[in-house]
Design a protein around this motif. Structure first.
Motif, PDB file in Angstrom:
ATOM      1  N   GLY A  41       0.783  -1.227   0.000  1.00 12.63           N
ATOM      2  CA  GLY A  41       0.000   0.000   0.000  1.00 12.63           C
ATOM      3  C   GLY A  41       0.813   1.273   0.000  1.00 12.63           C
ATOM      4  O   GLY A  41       0.265   2.361   0.177  1.00 12.63           O
ATOM      5  N   LYS A  42       2.123   1.147  -0.197  1.00 10.65           N
ATOM      6  CA  LYS A  42       2.986   2.336  -0.161  1.00 10.65           C
ATOM      7  C   LYS A  42       3.611   2.576  -1.531  1.00 10.65           C
ATOM      8  O   LYS A  42       3.662   1.689  -2.382  1.00 10.65           O
ATOM      9  N   LYS A  43       4.084   3.777  -1.731  1.00  9.89           N
ATOM     10  CA  LYS A  43       4.779   4.113  -2.953  1.00  9.89           C
ATOM     11  C   LYS A  43       6.192   3.521  -2.938  1.00  9.89           C
ATOM     12  O   LYS A  43       6.796   3.355  -1.883  1.00  9.89           O
ATOM     13  N   MET A  76      28.118  -7.114  -9.462  1.00 11.06           N
ATOM     14  CA  MET A  76      27.254  -7.322  -8.313  1.00 11.06           C
ATOM     15  C   MET A  76      27.051  -6.017  -7.554  1.00 11.06           C
ATOM     16  O   MET A  76      27.888  -5.106  -7.601  1.00 11.06           O
ATOM     17  N   MET A  77      25.951  -5.960  -6.838  1.00 11.24           N
ATOM     18  CA  MET A  77      25.679  -4.854  -5.923  1.00 11.24           C
ATOM     19  C   MET A  77      25.064  -5.467  -4.666  1.00 11.24           C
ATOM     20  O   MET A  77      24.394  -6.512  -4.742  1.00 11.24           O
ATOM     21  N   TYR A  78      25.296  -4.842  -3.529  1.00 11.75           N
ATOM     22  CA  TYR A  78      24.833  -5.398  -2.268  1.00 11.75           C
ATOM     23  C   TYR A  78      24.169  -4.317  -1.417  1.00 11.75           C
ATOM     24  O   TYR A  78      24.444  -3.120  -1.568  1.00 11.75           O
ATOM     25  N   LEU A  79      23.336  -4.765  -0.504  1.00 10.48           N
ATOM     26  CA  LEU A  79      22.762  -3.872   0.488  1.00 10.48           C
ATOM     27  C   LEU A  79      22.790  -4.602   1.828  1.00 10.48           C
ATOM     28  O   LEU A  79      22.049  -5.563   2.030  1.00 10.48           O
ATOM     29  N   GLN A  80      23.676  -4.155   2.696  1.00 11.71           N
ATOM     30  CA  GLN A  80      23.733  -4.687   4.050  1.00 11.71           C
ATOM     31  C   GLN A  80      22.771  -3.894   4.910  1.00 11.71           C
ATOM     32  O   GLN A  80      22.892  -2.671   5.006  1.00 11.71           O
ATOM     33  N   MET A  81      21.808  -4.589   5.504  1.00  8.80           N
ATOM     34  CA  MET A  81      20.788  -3.920   6.306  1.00  8.80           C
ATOM     35  C   MET A  81      20.883  -4.406   7.744  1.00  8.80           C
ATOM     36  O   MET A  81      20.734  -5.604   8.019  1.00  8.80           O
ATOM     37  N   ASN A  82      21.131  -3.480   8.645  1.00 19.48           N
ATOM     38  CA  ASN A  82      21.212  -3.772  10.074  1.00 19.48           C
ATOM     39  C   ASN A  82      20.106  -3.045  10.817  1.00 19.48           C
ATOM     40  O   ASN A  82      19.500  -2.105  10.293  1.00 19.48           O
ATOM     41  N   SER A  83      19.858  -3.455  12.033  1.00 17.10           N
ATOM     42  CA  SER A  83      18.844  -2.818  12.878  1.00 17.10           C
ATOM     43  C   SER A  83      17.513  -2.687  12.142  1.00 17.10           C
ATOM     44  O   SER A  83      16.884  -1.626  12.165  1.00 17.10           O
ATOM     45  N   LEU A  84      17.093  -3.748  11.511  1.00 17.79           N
ATOM     46  CA  LEU A  84      15.853  -3.717  10.735  1.00 17.79           C
ATOM     47  C   LEU A  84      14.649  -3.512  11.637  1.00 17.79           C
ATOM     48  O   LEU A  84      14.603  -4.001  12.772  1.00 17.79           O
ATOM     49  N   GLN A  85      13.686  -2.777  11.122  1.00 20.58           N
ATOM     50  CA  GLN A  85      12.457  -2.464  11.856  1.00 20.58           C
ATOM     51  C   GLN A  85      11.251  -2.917  11.040  1.00 20.58           C
ATOM     52  O   GLN A  85      11.358  -3.063   9.811  1.00 20.58           O
ATOM     53  N   PRO A  86      10.110  -3.113  11.665  1.00 17.11           N
ATOM     54  CA  PRO A  86       8.923  -3.552  10.916  1.00 17.11           C
ATOM     55  C   PRO A  86       8.587  -2.652   9.738  1.00 17.11           C
ATOM     56  O   PRO A  86       8.094  -3.136   8.712  1.00 17.11           O
ATOM     57  N   GLU A  87       8.850  -1.375   9.858  1.00 16.69           N
ATOM     58  CA  GLU A  87       8.553  -0.453   8.749  1.00 16.69           C
ATOM     59  C   GLU A  87       9.474  -0.652   7.556  1.00 16.69           C
ATOM     60  O   GLU A  87       9.241  -0.072   6.496  1.00 16.69           O
ATOM     61  N   ASP A  88      10.516  -1.472   7.705  1.00 16.95           N
ATOM     62  CA  ASP A  88      11.388  -1.805   6.570  1.00 16.95           C
ATOM     63  C   ASP A  88      10.810  -2.942   5.729  1.00 16.95           C
ATOM     64  O   ASP A  88      11.383  -3.288   4.692  1.00 16.95           O
ATOM     65  N   THR A  89       9.725  -3.504   6.159  1.00 13.57           N
ATOM     66  CA  THR A  89       9.099  -4.603   5.424  1.00 13.57           C
ATOM     67  C   THR A  89       8.653  -4.156   4.040  1.00 13.57           C
ATOM     68  O   THR A  89       8.082  -3.080   3.880  1.00 13.57           O
ATOM     69  N   GLY A  90       8.929  -4.994   3.052  1.00 14.71           N
ATOM     70  CA  GLY A  90       8.513  -4.686   1.697  1.00 14.71           C
ATOM     71  C   GLY A  90       9.280  -5.530   0.692  1.00 14.71           C
ATOM     72  O   GLY A  90      10.095  -6.374   1.073  1.00 14.71           O
TER      73      GLY A  90
END
Length: 121
Positions: A41-43, A76-90
């Motif tokens: 439901g988000k852009k 290649m390209m990477y994205l290291q994601m730390n301290s994930l929060q529920p709002e990062d869901t997608g």
């Protein structure tokens, strides 16, 4: 060049994930690449962008939690994601060719199949 994102999954809040983007050809011809995401439901929004020279920009919501890197030799390209929060869901997409309008890019012209990231509280 076709892009394929991988590495998504389900984690609890505070957890980490590392996303990978595999390109079907050389990324040396691509100036700006990056990651976009779209929650339910988000852009769609730009998470991070990187040029082939290594210039980087992050969305304001990243707040130092994510790191984008690019390996031109390995396509290649990477994205290291730390301290994930529920709002990062997608769904996270790797993308190429920034839309016109300068830096930082407001979006990208092309993106591949995304990978789902789900963060539970």
């Amino acid at each position: 060049v076709q892009l394929q994102a991988s590495g998504g999954g389900s984690v609890q809040a505070g957890g980490s994930l590392r996303l990978s983007c595999t390109a079907s050809g050389s990324v040396n011809i691509i100036n700006a690449m990056g990651w976009q995401r779209q929650g339910s439901g988000k852009k769609r929004e730009v998470v991070a962008a990187i040029t082939k020279e290594g210039r980087i920009n992050y969305g304001d919501f990243v707040k130092g939690r994510f790191t984008i890197t690019r390996d031109n030799a390995k396509n290649m390209m990477y994205l290291q994601m730390n301290s994930l929060q529920p709002e990062d869901t997608g769904v996270y997409y790797c993308a190429e060719e920034a839309l016109p309008g300068g830096w930082p890019p407001r979006g990208f012209k092309y993106w591949g199949q995304g990978t789902q990231v789900t963060v539970s509280s």
